[in-house]
Design an enzyme around this catalytic site. Structure first.
Site, PDB file in Angstrom:
ATOM      1  N   SER A 105       0.800  -1.156   0.006  1.00  0.00           N
ATOM      2  CA  SER A 105      -0.190   0.033   0.080  1.00  0.00           C
ATOM      3  C   SER A 105       0.878   1.242  -0.029  1.00  0.00           C
ATOM      4  CB  SER A 105      -0.998  -0.083   1.195  1.00  0.00           C
ATOM      5  OG  SER A 105      -1.646   1.039   1.427  1.00  0.00           O
ATOM      6  N   SER A 130      -0.747   4.184   0.713  1.00  0.00           N
ATOM      7  CA  SER A 130      -1.479   5.091   1.281  1.00  0.00           C
ATOM      8  C   SER A 130      -0.678   5.599   2.636  1.00  0.00           C
ATOM      9  CB  SER A 130      -2.685   4.383   2.034  1.00  0.00           C
ATOM     10  OG  SER A 130      -3.358   4.085   0.963  1.00  0.00           O
ATOM     11  N   LYS A 161     -13.575  -4.596   1.732  1.00  0.00           N
ATOM     12  CA  LYS A 161     -14.497  -3.468   1.414  1.00  0.00           C
ATOM     13  C   LYS A 161     -15.898  -3.849   1.475  1.00  0.00           C
ATOM     14  CE  LYS A 161     -11.450  -1.005  -1.657  1.00  0.00           C
ATOM     15  NZ  LYS A 161     -11.191  -0.115  -2.993  1.00  0.00           N
ATOM     16  N   ASP A 175     -13.769   6.026  -3.616  1.00  0.00           N
ATOM     17  CA  ASP A 175     -13.102   5.668  -5.053  1.00  0.00           C
ATOM     18  C   ASP A 175     -13.958   6.275  -6.241  1.00  0.00           C
ATOM     19  OD1 ASP A 175     -11.303   3.936  -3.603  1.00  0.00           O
ATOM     20  OD2 ASP A 175     -12.725   2.411  -3.713  1.00  0.00           O
ATOM     21  N   GLY A 220     -14.924  -4.475 -17.058  1.00  0.00           N
ATOM     22  CA  GLY A 220     -14.945  -5.173 -15.754  1.00  0.00           C
ATOM     23  C   GLY A 220     -16.425  -4.755 -15.148  1.00  0.00           C
ATOM     24  N   GLY A 279     -15.877  -4.952  -7.939  1.00  0.00           N
ATOM     25  CA  GLY A 279     -16.127  -3.740  -7.047  1.00  0.00           C
ATOM     26  C   GLY A 279     -15.718  -2.455  -7.423  1.00  0.00           C
ATOM     27  N   ALA A 280     -14.537  -2.534  -8.065  1.00  0.00           N
ATOM     28  CA  ALA A 280     -14.223  -0.978  -8.660  1.00  0.00           C
ATOM     29  C   ALA A 280     -15.029  -0.430  -9.681  1.00  0.00           C
ATOM     30  CB  ALA A 280     -12.666  -1.338  -9.284  1.00  0.00           C
ATOM     31  N   GLY A 283     -23.228 -12.145 -18.349  1.00  0.00           N
ATOM     32  CA  GLY A 283     -24.387 -12.051 -17.327  1.00  0.00           C
ATOM     33  C   GLY A 283     -24.003 -10.993 -16.336  1.00  0.00           C
TER      34      GLY A 283
END
Length: 299
Positions: free
Chosen positions: A37, A39, A88, A124, A149, A152-153, A177
């Site tokens: 990370s 961060s 998350k 995000d 995609g 989640g993102a 689907g």
């Protein structure tokens, strides 16, 4: 109005004193893994730039210890934390309040602690849109967007994107689907379509903006690309959420096609900036945060 004023008052107390009662501001990030990370470097620079006493630390939390870790946030008096993969979604079960946007997205990446009351946010998507508009595509209204995609993102990106009133958002996934399910879920928010990756040749010629939310092309697999270069329309905007490497194979191929390219660095910085503002009430020192991330990538 009274609750909002009290919230601002509480935030003001944190800003003036660093943390509660003059204590250092305690911040961090939890994930599994976590050692990669950026961060901590980014938020340490933000605290220093604002003259705030405190610390931002990475915590390696396995899934089975997540509930305990969140209880620890309250017990230890952390002002807040960031949440990264894979927690998350699961973390939402252990919070007191969920922001409406985070609830719809179905994921939380930022938690704020107000005297033991934990509220979850998702910064995000809004961080990404702020970066995209500043760096590559200032006007998104009416645009035709392809999102690669549907995980989640992608949910965070698509939700924030729909607030900008694009003309059409097409979500493409290897499993068609899943893309169609997401398009149907949010059909009331805008014009959405779900497709399989094999159907993209019919879609791409009409697209103004491509956004890659998959991990294809991320370090160490830097030679991978989610699209064949011949599929990329000339002169459009191509954006990749990946920021390591800063210029993915997709973005390199897009440049050859005369496209405006946008990396994930800005999204990472701005999602952190929104989190910092939730915790402190201060305007985030974005340039200091960006510089720290870049330095941490090239020590």
């Amino acid at each position: 109005m009274g609750e909002q004023a009290n919230h601002e008052k509480r935030e003001g107390e944190h800003v003036r004193e660093g943390g509660r009662g003059g204590q250092p501001l305690l911040l961090g990030v939890i994930g599994d893994p976590i050692q990669h990370s950026k961060s901590p470097a980014m938020h340490t620079a933000a605290l220093e730039a604002c003259g705030l006493t405190g610390a931002y630390l990475p915590f390696h939390v396995k899934g089975k210890r997540l509930e305990e870790a969140i209880r620890g946030i309250r017990a230890l008096g952390f002002r807040g934390i960031n949440v990264t993969v894979p927690h998350k979604v699961e973390v939402m079960n252990y919070l007191d309040r969920i922001d409406e946007g985070a609830r719809l997205i179905g994921a939380v990446n930022t938690i704020v602690n107000d005297d033991g009351v934990l509220t979850g946010y998702n910064t995000d998507g809004i961080g990404y849109i702020r970066s995209l508009k500043e760096e590559a595509a200032p006007a998104l209204e009416g645009k035709r967007v392809l999102v690669l995609g549907s995980g989640g993102a992608a949910r965070g990106i698509v939700y924030a994107l729909l607030q900008e009133r694009p003309g059409l958002v097409t979500i493409a996934n290897r499993t068609a689907g899943k893309a169609r399910e997401l398009a149907a879920e949010w059909a009331h928010l805008g014009s959405l379509s779900g497709r399989g990756m094999e159907e993209l040749d019919a879609v791409l010629p009409e697209v103004d903006l491509i956004i890659n939310t998959t991990s294809v092309g991320m370090h160490p697999h830097v030679g991978d690309c989610p699209l064949d270069s011949r599929q990329i329309p000339e002169g459009i905007v191509v954006s990749d959420l990946i920021y390591n490497p800063l210029k993915t194979e997709l973005l390199q191929q897009a440049e050859v096609r005369g496209c405006t390219v946008h990396s994930g660095l800005g999204m990472f910085v701005y999602q952190g900036a929104y989190a910092f503002e939730h915790w402190t009430g201060r305007t985030a020192p974005v340039e200091a945060m960006r510089a720290a991330v870049l330095e941490s990538m090239h020590p």
